[in-house]
Design an enzyme around this catalytic site. Structure first.
Site, PDB file in Angstrom:
ATOM      1  N   CYS A 131      60.684  40.424 -21.761  1.00  0.00           N
ATOM      2  CA  CYS A 131      61.485  40.620 -22.966  1.00  0.00           C
ATOM      3  C   CYS A 131      61.845  42.091 -23.153  1.00  0.00           C
ATOM      4  O   CYS A 131      61.006  42.893 -23.585  1.00  0.00           O
ATOM      5  CB  CYS A 131      60.699  40.097 -24.173  1.00  0.00           C
ATOM      6  SG  CYS A 131      61.510  40.396 -25.750  1.00  0.00           S
ATOM      7  N   CYS A 134      61.720  43.409 -26.709  1.00  0.00           N
ATOM      8  CA  CYS A 134      60.356  43.654 -27.194  1.00  0.00           C
ATOM      9  C   CYS A 134      59.789  44.936 -26.601  1.00  0.00           C
ATOM     10  O   CYS A 134      59.155  45.721 -27.297  1.00  0.00           O
ATOM     11  CB  CYS A 134      59.426  42.507 -26.788  1.00  0.00           C
ATOM     12  SG  CYS A 134      60.096  40.884 -27.114  1.00  0.00           S
ATOM     13  N   ASP A 135      59.978  45.142 -25.312  1.00  0.00           N
ATOM     14  CA  ASP A 135      59.191  46.158 -24.613  1.00  0.00           C
ATOM     15  C   ASP A 135      59.987  47.333 -24.045  1.00  0.00           C
ATOM     16  O   ASP A 135      59.387  48.286 -23.538  1.00  0.00           O
ATOM     17  CB  ASP A 135      58.397  45.484 -23.473  1.00  0.00           C
ATOM     18  CG  ASP A 135      57.383  44.487 -24.019  1.00  0.00           C
ATOM     19  OD1 ASP A 135      56.903  44.705 -25.147  1.00  0.00           O
ATOM     20  OD2 ASP A 135      57.099  43.494 -23.343  1.00  0.00           O
TER      21      ASP A 135
HETATM   22  C1  LIG Z   1      54.850  39.252 -22.849  1.00  0.00           C
HETATM   23  C2  LIG Z   1      55.647  39.001 -24.116  1.00  0.00           C
HETATM   24  C3  LIG Z   1      55.801  40.035 -25.037  1.00  0.00           C
HETATM   25  C4  LIG Z   1      56.504  39.810 -26.222  1.00  0.00           C
HETATM   26  N1  LIG Z   1      56.616  40.840 -27.109  1.00  0.00           N
HETATM   27  C5  LIG Z   1      57.266  40.629 -28.274  1.00  0.00           C
HETATM   28  C6  LIG Z   1      57.387  41.686 -29.239  1.00  0.00           C
HETATM   29  O1  LIG Z   1      56.911  42.813 -29.025  1.00  0.00           O
HETATM   30  N2  LIG Z   1      58.065  41.417 -30.382  1.00  0.00           N
HETATM   31  C7  LIG Z   1      58.631  40.197 -30.642  1.00  0.00           C
HETATM   32  O2  LIG Z   1      59.211  40.018 -31.718  1.00  0.00           O
HETATM   33  N3  LIG Z   1      58.557  39.191 -29.739  1.00  0.00           N
HETATM   34  C8  LIG Z   1      57.882  39.373 -28.570  1.00  0.00           C
HETATM   35  N4  LIG Z   1      57.825  38.372 -27.644  1.00  0.00           N
HETATM   36  C9  LIG Z   1      58.504  37.118 -27.932  1.00  0.00           C
HETATM   37  C10 LIG Z   1      57.660  36.270 -28.905  1.00  0.00           C
HETATM   38  O3  LIG Z   1      56.347  36.195 -28.417  1.00  0.00           O
HETATM   39  C11 LIG Z   1      58.272  34.876 -29.047  1.00  0.00           C
HETATM   40  O4  LIG Z   1      59.599  34.984 -29.487  1.00  0.00           O
HETATM   41  C12 LIG Z   1      57.460  34.063 -30.060  1.00  0.00           C
HETATM   42  O5  LIG Z   1      56.116  33.989 -29.640  1.00  0.00           O
HETATM   43  C13 LIG Z   1      58.025  32.656 -30.197  1.00  0.00           C
HETATM   44  O6  LIG Z   1      57.184  31.948 -31.044  1.00  0.00           O
HETATM   45  P1  LIG Z   1      57.120  30.366 -31.028  1.00  0.00           P
HETATM   46  O7  LIG Z   1      56.049  30.022 -31.999  1.00  0.00           O
HETATM   47  O8  LIG Z   1      58.469  29.808 -31.214  1.00  0.00           O
HETATM   48  O9  LIG Z   1      56.694  29.956 -29.557  1.00  0.00           O
HETATM   49  P2  LIG Z   1      55.443  30.378 -28.665  1.00  0.00           P
HETATM   50  O10 LIG Z   1      54.879  31.683 -29.039  1.00  0.00           O
HETATM   51  O11 LIG Z   1      55.900  30.176 -27.263  1.00  0.00           O
HETATM   52  O12 LIG Z   1      54.346  29.270 -29.000  1.00  0.00           O
HETATM   53  C14 LIG Z   1      54.476  27.956 -28.568  1.00  0.00           C
HETATM   54  C15 LIG Z   1      53.226  27.196 -28.908  1.00  0.00           C
HETATM   55  O13 LIG Z   1      53.425  25.824 -28.627  1.00  0.00           O
HETATM   56  C16 LIG Z   1      52.283  25.306 -27.995  1.00  0.00           C
HETATM   57  N5  LIG Z   1      52.663  24.104 -27.251  1.00  0.00           N
HETATM   58  C17 LIG Z   1      53.529  23.964 -26.224  1.00  0.00           C
HETATM   59  N6  LIG Z   1      53.584  22.680 -25.831  1.00  0.00           N
HETATM   60  C18 LIG Z   1      52.727  21.994 -26.642  1.00  0.00           C
HETATM   61  C19 LIG Z   1      52.322  20.639 -26.737  1.00  0.00           C
HETATM   62  N7  LIG Z   1      52.796  19.692 -25.910  1.00  0.00           N
HETATM   63  N8  LIG Z   1      51.413  20.301 -27.688  1.00  0.00           N
HETATM   64  C20 LIG Z   1      50.930  21.227 -28.545  1.00  0.00           C
HETATM   65  N9  LIG Z   1      51.279  22.526 -28.488  1.00  0.00           N
HETATM   66  C21 LIG Z   1      52.165  22.903 -27.557  1.00  0.00           C
HETATM   67  C22 LIG Z   1      51.754  26.451 -27.162  1.00  0.00           C
HETATM   68  O14 LIG Z   1      50.382  26.251 -26.874  1.00  0.00           O
HETATM   69  C23 LIG Z   1      51.989  27.610 -28.127  1.00  0.00           C
HETATM   70  O15 LIG Z   1      50.890  27.710 -29.001  1.00  0.00           O
HETATM   71  C24 LIG Z   1      57.107  38.550 -26.467  1.00  0.00           C
HETATM   72  C25 LIG Z   1      56.968  37.515 -25.533  1.00  0.00           C
HETATM   73  C26 LIG Z   1      56.240  37.724 -24.378  1.00  0.00           C
HETATM   74  C27 LIG Z   1      56.082  36.607 -23.383  1.00  0.00           C
END
Ligand SMILES: Cc1cc2nc3c(=O)[nH]c(=O)nc-3n(C[C@H](O)[C@H](O)[C@H](O)COP(=O)(O)OP(=O)(O)OC[C@H]3O[C@@H](n4cnc5c(N)ncnc54)[C@H](O)[C@@H]3O)c2cc1C
Length: 307
Positions: A131, A134-135
């Protein structure tokens, strides 16, 4: 019978849990295989409002979880393995055990595609990233490598030239999937150096806990060399976690949930939140905002149904 089952414990799921719990809905959050979601993979998060010094990603999502628990949300460390949205109440299988619920919030995220190198996984958050938004900021005047050949790789590479001394774009073929306009923009950027027909054999130095370089190989000549880099960005796409809802929830061809406005899916009572629907912004704050929207919609849906 549950009022709300929230699938996923990233920023979207945990924020939905805070709102649903404070609305007295006693939500059940199914954490999934990656408790805390993508933020649990990273270190410092500097762009989530409210933390002037930044905050560690795992601490940020854990705080959200504690906040939700404080208001009565329950968490189970399992995964949803199946779902039946054809009749109400809905049914979801949590590690194969079926449970009934009046509403569902799908916050299962989209996992970044990685190259699959052992050291790549070890160095996520320590120089390896998926990302740029983000970084990128951490790589001022540094050498950055971007892997990929599509629009997102071009976009990430262009964006990273705001910070890096040089951005090297590595792609395994000499043809690019990126649209002409994005490719031209990258080609015309003097800070981007193209390395087509090149693959990454390794990224190091895992023993020092920080990225210092990558081993590259030209697929045509078989030449192998070490490229010193500080930032290693993998931009080869994301996989939305929607497989278990296939055929029930409308998605685009890549599997992202199609929104029917607000947080609504094609099924009334099933809502989406976060990266599972968002292929554009993919940020912690947008995912949290979407979690808030989904919980408010679930609460209003239940209210309208007399619950
Ligand atoms: C390395 C990295 C660094 C990042 N740094 C930043 C940053 O500095 N700032 C920023 O704003 N964003 C950052 N991001 C992006 C940010 O992390 C994501 O946009 C955010 O986490 C999305 O949130 P979400 O809850 O939609 O999904 P996710 O964080 O992907 O969470 C998905 C969840 O769903 C669960 N899940 C999946 N399938 C199932 C299932 N079948 N049953 C039950 N649970 C399930 C997973 O276990 C997880 O808990 C970064 C991403 C990465 C990978």
């Amino acid at each position: 019978m549950r009022n709300v089952v929230i699938i996923g414990s990233g920023c979207a799921g945990n924020t939905a849990a805070i709102y649903a719990a404070r609305a007295n809905l006693k939500p059940l959050v199914v954490s999934g295989h990656e408790a805390g979601g993508q933020l649990s993979l990273t270190t410092l998060v500097e762009n989530f409002p409210g933390f002037p010094e930044g905050i560690n990603g795992p601490d940020l999502v854990e705080n959200m979880r504690l906040q939700a628990t404080h208001f009565g949300a329950e968490f189970v460390h399992s995964s949803v393995t199946d779902a039946d949205f054809s009749v109400r109440p809905f049914r979801v299988a949590i590690d194969d055990e079926w449970m009934e619920t009046r509403t569902v919030i799908i916050a299962s995220g989209a996992s970044a595609r990685w190259l699959g190198l052992e050291n790549e996984q070890r160095l996520i958050g320590k120089g390896v990233s998926s990302c740029a938004t983000c970084d990128g900021f951490f790589y001022r005047d540094k050498n950055i490598l971007v892997v990929g050949g599509g629009d997102s790789a071009m976009e990430e590479a262009n964006f990273l030239t705001r910070f890096g001394r040089q951005v090297t774009l590595v792609h395994r073929r000499d043809e690019f999937r990126a649209s002409k306009i994005m490719l031209d923009r990258a080609r015309n950027n003097p800070k981007i150096r193209f390395l087509p027909n090149t693959v990454v054999d390794d990224v190091y130095d895992a023993s020092a806990n920080v990225v210092t370089g990558a081993r590259l190989r030209n697929r045509i000549t078989d030449e192998v060399w070490d490229e010193p880099v500080d930032g290693f960005f993998v931009a080869i796409g994301h996989i939305p976690n929607t497989r278990v809802f296939k055929g029930q929830i409308d998605t685009d061809p890549d599997g992202y949930i199609l929104s029917k406005g607000g947080a609504r899916t094609n099924i009334p009572g099933v809502f989406h939140a976060g990266d599972v629907q968002d292929r554009v912004y993919r940020q912690a704050i947008t995912a949290s905002g979407a979690g808030c929207m989904a919980a408010i919609e679930a609460e209003r849906f239940l209210e309208a149904e007399g619950h």
